[in-house]
Design a protein around this motif. Structure first.
Motif, PDB file in Angstrom:
ATOM      1  N   GLN A   1      82.103  44.399  72.106  1.00 27.87           N
ATOM      2  CA  GLN A   1      81.382  45.522  71.493  1.00 27.87           C
ATOM      3  C   GLN A   1      79.931  45.539  71.953  1.00 27.87           C
ATOM      4  O   GLN A   1      79.377  46.596  72.280  1.00 27.87           O
ATOM      5  N   ARG A   2      79.311  44.365  72.006  1.00 24.17           N
ATOM      6  CA  ARG A   2      77.902  44.310  72.406  1.00 24.17           C
ATOM      7  C   ARG A   2      77.722  44.676  73.871  1.00 24.17           C
ATOM      8  O   ARG A   2      76.729  45.316  74.249  1.00 24.17           O
TER       9      ARG A   2
ATOM     10  N   LYS B   1      84.937  55.388  73.154  1.00 25.95           N
ATOM     11  CA  LYS B   1      83.555  54.994  72.889  1.00 25.95           C
ATOM     12  C   LYS B   1      82.650  55.228  74.092  1.00 25.95           C
ATOM     13  O   LYS B   1      81.527  55.700  73.949  1.00 25.95           O
TER      14      LYS B   1
ATOM     15  N   SER C   1      84.855  57.143  65.963  1.00 29.55           N
ATOM     16  CA  SER C   1      84.359  56.464  67.157  1.00 29.55           C
ATOM     17  C   SER C   1      83.543  57.393  68.039  1.00 29.55           C
ATOM     18  O   SER C   1      82.946  56.947  69.023  1.00 29.55           O
TER      19      SER C   1
ATOM     20  N   ASP D   1      77.941  48.419  74.098  1.00 25.04           N
ATOM     21  CA  ASP D   1      76.671  49.008  73.662  1.00 25.04           C
ATOM     22  C   ASP D   1      75.611  48.868  74.747  1.00 25.04           C
ATOM     23  O   ASP D   1      74.822  49.793  74.988  1.00 25.04           O
TER      24      ASP D   1
ATOM     25  N   ASN E   1      82.121  53.117  63.580  1.00 21.08           N
ATOM     26  CA  ASN E   1      83.056  52.004  63.410  1.00 21.08           C
ATOM     27  C   ASN E   1      82.396  50.676  63.754  1.00 21.08           C
ATOM     28  O   ASN E   1      82.611  49.666  63.074  1.00 21.08           O
ATOM     29  N   ASP E   2      81.593  50.662  64.820  1.00 24.42           N
ATOM     30  CA  ASP E   2      80.867  49.443  65.170  1.00 24.42           C
ATOM     31  C   ASP E   2      79.951  49.012  64.024  1.00 24.42           C
ATOM     32  O   ASP E   2      79.876  47.833  63.671  1.00 24.42           O
TER      33      ASP E   2
ATOM     34  N   VAL F   1      73.284  46.626  65.777  1.00 22.74           N
ATOM     35  CA  VAL F   1      73.980  47.649  66.554  1.00 22.74           C
ATOM     36  C   VAL F   1      72.910  48.423  67.304  1.00 22.74           C
ATOM     37  O   VAL F   1      71.726  48.362  66.968  1.00 22.74           O
TER      38      VAL F   1
ATOM     39  N   ASP G   1      81.899  47.501  61.190  1.00 22.50           N
ATOM     40  CA  ASP G   1      82.360  46.158  61.535  1.00 22.50           C
ATOM     41  C   ASP G   1      81.253  45.129  61.337  1.00 22.50           C
ATOM     42  O   ASP G   1      81.491  44.038  60.806  1.00 22.50           O
ATOM     43  N   GLU G   2      80.037  45.473  61.767  1.00 21.89           N
ATOM     44  CA  GLU G   2      78.918  44.543  61.602  1.00 21.89           C
ATOM     45  C   GLU G   2      78.561  44.363  60.131  1.00 21.89           C
ATOM     46  O   GLU G   2      78.211  43.269  59.695  1.00 21.89           O
TER      47      GLU G   2
ATOM     48  N   SER H   1      75.802  52.718  69.445  1.00 19.13           N
ATOM     49  CA  SER H   1      76.984  52.197  68.758  1.00 19.13           C
ATOM     50  C   SER H   1      77.650  53.283  67.921  1.00 19.13           C
ATOM     51  O   SER H   1      77.012  54.257  67.506  1.00 19.13           O
TER      52      SER H   1
END
Length: 386
Positions: free
Chosen positions: A184-185, A213, A259, A188, A338-339, A331, A342-343, A335
């Motif tokens: 994910q990172r 995404k 997303s 981003d 959803n990201d 984020v 999640d965080e 992002s």
């Protein structure tokens, strides 16, 4: 460090491209014509064996097409010297593909040295790119790949692909071998880089959520690189072309709309902030003035380092030795909602720090704000009154 200047992306046209392998009756890629607009990220997605990687590798002629033309900008590169062509196209693969006996700096410098750049220009470019992908040049330039995490290696792979400032970047499932959080990172980070660089990026993935995404456009392929649908993520979710696309998108298409909404599209809130070197008493006063129990400490480049509670601040004489929390939940503006959610699931603060260019602090996002945005997205649009 000065702002990065870069060559803008150029459009790519595959015109009637076919690839037939000896001994096989059916072509691996069958007469595909597709245009990748300049400065956009186009995702090639489809089931295993559909020819998406073969299609991408024909752009830099790692695989030679049997017939058809390849245009980059207005130039037909079908008959260009392949080695010369590849030096003008960045290429990132899964696992980064770094040379283990080269330092980080030497890996990044590979193509510029082939192009006979002078030593200072190469050194400056290495430092510029390390800074661009969020790694301190002084700390990482002389390390070897074995001394890096998987995510750091992948960042170096992206830096190496950008070293000669190519207009085109090809990415072959580059984030498939890392854990979900790192993935994910890295996604981003790619979106953040693209906001600065505006390259033309062709990205192969088997993960439709990743395609949603990252992609400005998505090409969904089936066997023989037949293009079933080529459109924006929004249009593919709203109007899948046929049952194959519906099956590939999978269940929960409405939820997948989340997303498509970025953190930059919702209201950010301000946390209490302090900087490394500040007086803790001043940080406490700033936090209490806005009713906060924690302060986010930033470094001199405005990059968030860690949360510090008021209780901790009262025990401190200075903020000189605040070390970065490697597990700090952040984020980026690019992002998705959803990201962010999640965080937030792993955050003990009820908020997540948001970063922008060069990982600089932008604000925080609250769970309530994300939930409100989700509710609005799931409400049916009202019909216009005529």
């Amino acid at each position: 460090m000065s702002e990065t200047t870069s060559t803008a992306g150029e459009r790519i046209l595959l015109d009637g491209i076919t690839k037939k392998y000896p001994g096989q009756s059916d072509p691996a890629v069958d007469d595909i014509t597709i245009e990748f607009p300049a400065g956009e990220i186009v995702m090639l997605v489809g089931p295993s064996g559909c020819g998406k990687t073969t299609t991408m590798k024909m752009i830099n002629r790692l695989i030679e097409p049997t017939s058809g033309r390849i245009l980059i900008g207005e130039e037909d590169v079908t008959d260009t010297d392949p080695d010369e062509l590849r030096r003008r196209i960045g290429y990132v693969i899964q696992g980064a593909g770094l040379f283990p006996h080269f330092t980080v700096g030497d890996n990044i410098a590979l193509v510029p040295r082939m192009l006979k750049w002078d030593k200072k220009r190469v050194s400056d470019r290495v430092d510029e790119l390390l800074d661009l992908v969020g790694l301190d040049p002084a700390e990482y330039r002389d390390r070897y790949p074995r001394e890096l995490s998987g995510g750091q290696q992948q960042r170096i792979g992206v830096a190496r692909a950008l070293a000669a400032d190519p207009p085109v970047l090809l990415m072959d499932e580059p984030f498939g071998a890392v854990d979900p959080i790192t993935r994910q990172r890295l996604q981003d980070e790619l979106l953040r880089l693209q906001e600065e660089l505006h390259k033309t990026i062709v990205f192969v993935t088997h993960d439709f959520d990743e395609a949603l995404k990252l992609g400005d456009r998505i090409a969904i392929l089936q066997t023989g690189s037949q293009i079933v649908q080529y459109d924006t993520p929004e249009q593919i979710l709203a109007n899948p072309a046929d049952e194959f696309v519906e099956g590939f998108v999978g269940a929960g298409a409405a939820l997948k709309q989340l997303s498509l909404t970025r953190v930059r599209d919702i209201e950010l809130h301000e946390a209490a902030v302090a900087h490394v070197g500040d007086d803790p008493a001043e940080a406490i006063a700033a936090a209490e003035a806005i009713g906060r129990e924690h302060v986010v400490v930033l470094d001199r480049f405005e990059r968030p380092q860690r949360w510090v509670s008021l209780r901790e601040l009262r025990r401190m004489t200075n903020l000189e030795n605040v070390r970065r929390d490697t597990d700090l939940e952040t984020v980026s503006l690019a992002s998705t909602l959803n990201d962010a959610l999640d965080e937030m699931l792993t955050s003990s603060h009820g908020v997540v720090v948001v970063t922008g260019r060069r990982n600089s602090y932008q604000g925080v996002v609250r769970v309530e704000t994300v939930m409100e945005a989700m509710q609005q997205l799931q409400q049916p649009p009202t019909e216009a009154v005529t």
